[in-house]
Design a protein around this motif. Sequence first.
Motif, PDB file in Angstrom:
ATOM      1  N   ASP A  83       1.172  -1.324   0.422  1.00 23.96           N
ATOM      2  CA  ASP A  83      -0.099  -0.099  -0.089  1.00 23.96           C
ATOM      3  C   ASP A  83       0.802   0.926  -0.010  1.00 23.96           C
ATOM      4  N   PHE A  84       0.251   2.649  -0.039  1.00 27.07           N
ATOM      5  CA  PHE A  84       0.664   3.241  -0.753  1.00 27.07           C
ATOM      6  C   PHE A  84       0.162   4.418   1.065  1.00 27.07           C
ATOM      7  N   LEU A  85       1.530   5.352   0.977  1.00 30.06           N
ATOM      8  CA  LEU A  85       0.662   6.546   1.458  1.00 30.06           C
ATOM      9  C   LEU A  85       0.952   7.631   1.655  1.00 30.06           C
ATOM     10  N   ALA A  86       0.035   8.824   0.816  1.00 27.07           N
ATOM     11  CA  ALA A  86       1.233  10.173   0.864  1.00 27.07           C
ATOM     12  C   ALA A  86       1.380  10.786   2.269  1.00 27.07           C
ATOM     13  N   LYS A  87       2.390  11.962   2.118  1.00 30.01           N
ATOM     14  CA  LYS A  87       2.644  12.332   3.753  1.00 30.01           C
ATOM     15  C   LYS A  87       2.275  14.000   2.852  1.00 30.01           C
ATOM     16  N   PRO A  88       1.715  14.195   4.073  1.00 26.60           N
ATOM     17  CA  PRO A  88       1.623  14.014   5.266  1.00 26.60           C
ATOM     18  C   PRO A  88       0.512  13.762   5.798  1.00 26.60           C
ATOM     19  N   PHE A  89       0.231  12.719   7.186  1.00 29.31           N
ATOM     20  CA  PHE A  89      -0.043  11.642   7.113  1.00 29.31           C
ATOM     21  C   PHE A  89      -0.919  11.788   9.057  1.00 29.31           C
ATOM     22  N   SER A  90      -2.067  11.499   8.924  1.00 33.17           N
ATOM     23  CA  SER A  90      -1.874  11.527  10.868  1.00 33.17           C
ATOM     24  C   SER A  90      -1.817   9.634  10.766  1.00 33.17           C
ATOM     25  N   ALA A  91      -1.151   9.648  12.564  1.00 38.54           N
ATOM     26  CA  ALA A  91      -0.993   8.927  12.378  1.00 38.54           C
ATOM     27  C   ALA A  91      -2.720   7.369  13.025  1.00 38.54           C
ATOM     28  N   GLU A  92      -3.518   7.910  13.049  1.00 37.15           N
ATOM     29  CA  GLU A  92      -4.629   7.608  12.647  1.00 37.15           C
ATOM     30  C   GLU A  92      -4.790   6.935  11.157  1.00 37.15           C
ATOM     31  N   GLN A  93      -4.286   7.715  10.136  1.00 39.85           N
ATOM     32  CA  GLN A  93      -4.372   7.112   9.032  1.00 39.85           C
ATOM     33  C   GLN A  93      -3.753   6.482   8.779  1.00 39.85           C
ATOM     34  N   LEU A  94      -1.977   6.320   9.027  1.00 37.13           N
ATOM     35  CA  LEU A  94      -0.980   5.274   9.092  1.00 37.13           C
ATOM     36  C   LEU A  94      -0.979   3.615   9.617  1.00 37.13           C
TER      37      LEU A  94
END
Length: 223
Positions: free
Chosen positions: A92-103
């Motif tokens: 999977d892929f997560l773009a910064k900035p992200f919240s800890a809850e999203q991660l």
Amino acid sequence: MVEDDPAIRTAVLRALTDLGHAVSSASDALSGLRAAVDSAPDIVVLDLGLPDLDGSEMLRMLRAVSDVPVIVATARDDDPTAVRALNSGADDFLAKPFSAEQLDARIRAVLRRTQAATVPDDLVVGGLVLSTTARTAALDEVALDLTPREFDLLQYLMERPNTVVGKRELLTEVWRLAPSGADKTVDVHVSWLRRKLGETAASPRYLHTVRGVGIKLTAPPSE
Ligand code: CA
């Protein structure tokens, strides 16, 4: 977590720990690669922009030796980078900035997906047999009448026999609740489950409380 920015590393590490994860970190690709192989984590959160190697290069090296799920977290939120990361074997892929809850949500989703593929249908510990597909459980060939929560609790423990599982972990993984110090939910359900298994805290057979640490499910010595 492999992340070279100390501020992000510290913040995410603290937030994920608060959410019930056990987290360790590395600040460059090669030490991250070594840690991912040596300590066999459940999941790797990988930054792409690292000082020694590009994260996607590290991911290719990691994929040669390990199937550990990987979430790529990066400031480069353009689509080609995401596609490249996924092609190099990211889950999977997560773009910064992200919240800890999203991660956290992404981590749980990836773990559910990847673990679902590897959990066997039947779990067996001593005289306990649990079918994850039929959602039935039996002890010494007598069916157990469990509530859905008791079933989930038993399954979680049977997937980790002989391992002390913390109450915080049970709250977050079985109840999907944020852990709180005063919560008696786990204790109460463990005592109900214990009764259905025909044992007591004073003379346990399968469910062993490790004071101040958690619960361990172990097959009793054969009688
Ligand atoms: Ca970086």
